[in-house]
Design a protein around this motif. Sequence first.
Motif, PDB file in Angstrom:
ATOM      1  N   VAL A  94       0.844  -1.200   0.000  1.00 57.67           N
ATOM      2  CA  VAL A  94       0.000   0.000   0.000  1.00 57.67           C
ATOM      3  C   VAL A  94       0.877   1.247   0.000  1.00 57.67           C
ATOM      4  CG1 VAL A  94      -1.760   1.302   1.258  1.00 57.67           C
ATOM      5  CG2 VAL A  94      -1.889  -1.195   1.162  1.00 57.67           C
ATOM      6  N   ALA A  95       1.856   1.303   0.898  1.00 57.33           N
ATOM      7  CA  ALA A  95       2.758   2.451   0.976  1.00 57.33           C
ATOM      8  C   ALA A  95       3.979   2.072   1.795  1.00 57.33           C
ATOM      9  CB  ALA A  95       2.055   3.653   1.603  1.00 57.33           C
ATOM     10  N   ALA A  96       5.079   2.780   1.567  1.00 51.49           N
ATOM     11  CA  ALA A  96       6.304   2.536   2.335  1.00 51.49           C
ATOM     12  C   ALA A  96       6.993   3.855   2.629  1.00 51.49           C
ATOM     13  CB  ALA A  96       7.248   1.609   1.571  1.00 51.49           C
ATOM     14  N   ASP A  97       7.558   3.953   3.811  1.00 51.95           N
ATOM     15  CA  ASP A  97       8.321   5.135   4.234  1.00 51.95           C
ATOM     16  C   ASP A  97       9.626   4.644   4.861  1.00 51.95           C
ATOM     17  OD1 ASP A  97       9.193   7.639   4.982  1.00 51.95           O
ATOM     18  OD2 ASP A  97       7.842   7.818   6.703  1.00 51.95           O
ATOM     19  N   PRO A  98      10.549   4.135   4.038  1.00 49.94           N
ATOM     20  CA  PRO A  98      11.773   3.514   4.573  1.00 49.94           C
ATOM     21  C   PRO A  98      12.679   4.471   5.329  1.00 49.94           C
ATOM     22  CG  PRO A  98      11.408   2.905   2.266  1.00 49.94           C
ATOM     23  CD  PRO A  98      10.476   4.030   2.577  1.00 49.94           C
ATOM     24  N   THR A  99      12.640   5.754   4.993  1.00 45.77           N
ATOM     25  CA  THR A  99      13.550   6.718   5.634  1.00 45.77           C
ATOM     26  C   THR A  99      12.891   7.492   6.768  1.00 45.77           C
ATOM     27  OG1 THR A  99      12.960   8.455   4.062  1.00 45.77           O
ATOM     28  CG2 THR A  99      14.795   7.010   3.457  1.00 45.77           C
ATOM     29  N   ALA A 100      11.657   7.138   7.115  1.00 45.36           N
ATOM     30  CA  ALA A 100      10.903   7.863   8.146  1.00 45.36           C
ATOM     31  C   ALA A 100      10.782   9.340   7.790  1.00 45.36           C
ATOM     32  CB  ALA A 100      11.536   7.676   9.518  1.00 45.36           C
TER      33      ALA A 100
END
Length: 318
Positions: A94-100
């Motif tokens: 759905v979504a990703a935020d690997p680096t915050a």
Amino acid sequence: MVTDHDEAAAVRPLTLAWASRHLEAGERIVRTEVLHGGVTAETRRLAVGARGGGTRDLVLRTFVGVEHAEDWLDREAGALMLLKGTGVLAPGLVAADPTAAYCEYPSLLMTHLAGRTVLDDEGLETRVPLLARQLVAIHAIRPAERPREYVALTTADTVVTPKGADAVAWTAAIDVIRQPAPPYEGRFLHRDFHPGNVLFDVAPARPAGARITGVVDWAATSWGPADLDVAHCSANLALLHGPAWGLRFAEAYEEAGGMPAATASERLYWWVRDGLAFSEEVRLVSQPWREAGRTELTTRVVEERLDAYVTALMDAPG
């Protein structure tokens, strides 16, 4: 307003806002629940309510204080996109935020799969062939772009020999992994394939574990020898259910059409390497099993099973 089963289930404010932005129009998160069993990530199920009634579930994975979180989430997001349409059942991204950049900590949002993990001894003779066939299907994937090369999880100098272990067998096993890795034909690897990352159907009309509904936790996806995935699942089965089941899984993989290394010595190298890796994290590995109901699997019991498994590998006919 989000209703939590308990305070620990609460999603952090920035992460909640980020996840909410990726919902469909008119949807909102109405309830959250902690999902137990993982080691490196906080995992929560989010119940999403629609404007017209009804709910659907999503899963949120958050890595708090994890050194390689960005790399792991990048790989998991890439793997979930790759697996779409392959026939291997995995969550949808759905979504990703690997680096915050938007969340308090690196996070990933994905669809929820039906089923649950099954770690009981009952029904194991049915589940082992299913696990083997599932792993063969994973290894059959031919990605257009290869994931990164596998990373070994132990070295000969970092192995922790359990108290009271068979010293002769362990010395011989450690000597095996002092040798250079044998050549191999690369395969797409899950790299953390074991019963705790496989979901089974638990419908009342179907015996628990009679059908796989999905495979989760693709953060360690790699490129390497098929035997490494086989070895990892074998070691987990040996510690969960006894050494004989670890050996049985390797047989089941081949029976399912898997292609292990050509020689016994090459296969032994990978099986021993992954088995010995567990010596460094017995306490970490066994805790989620106890939390899942296998309370008899104390650290000491798991150490004894690991010793018996390594000894069985070294005693197996070549």
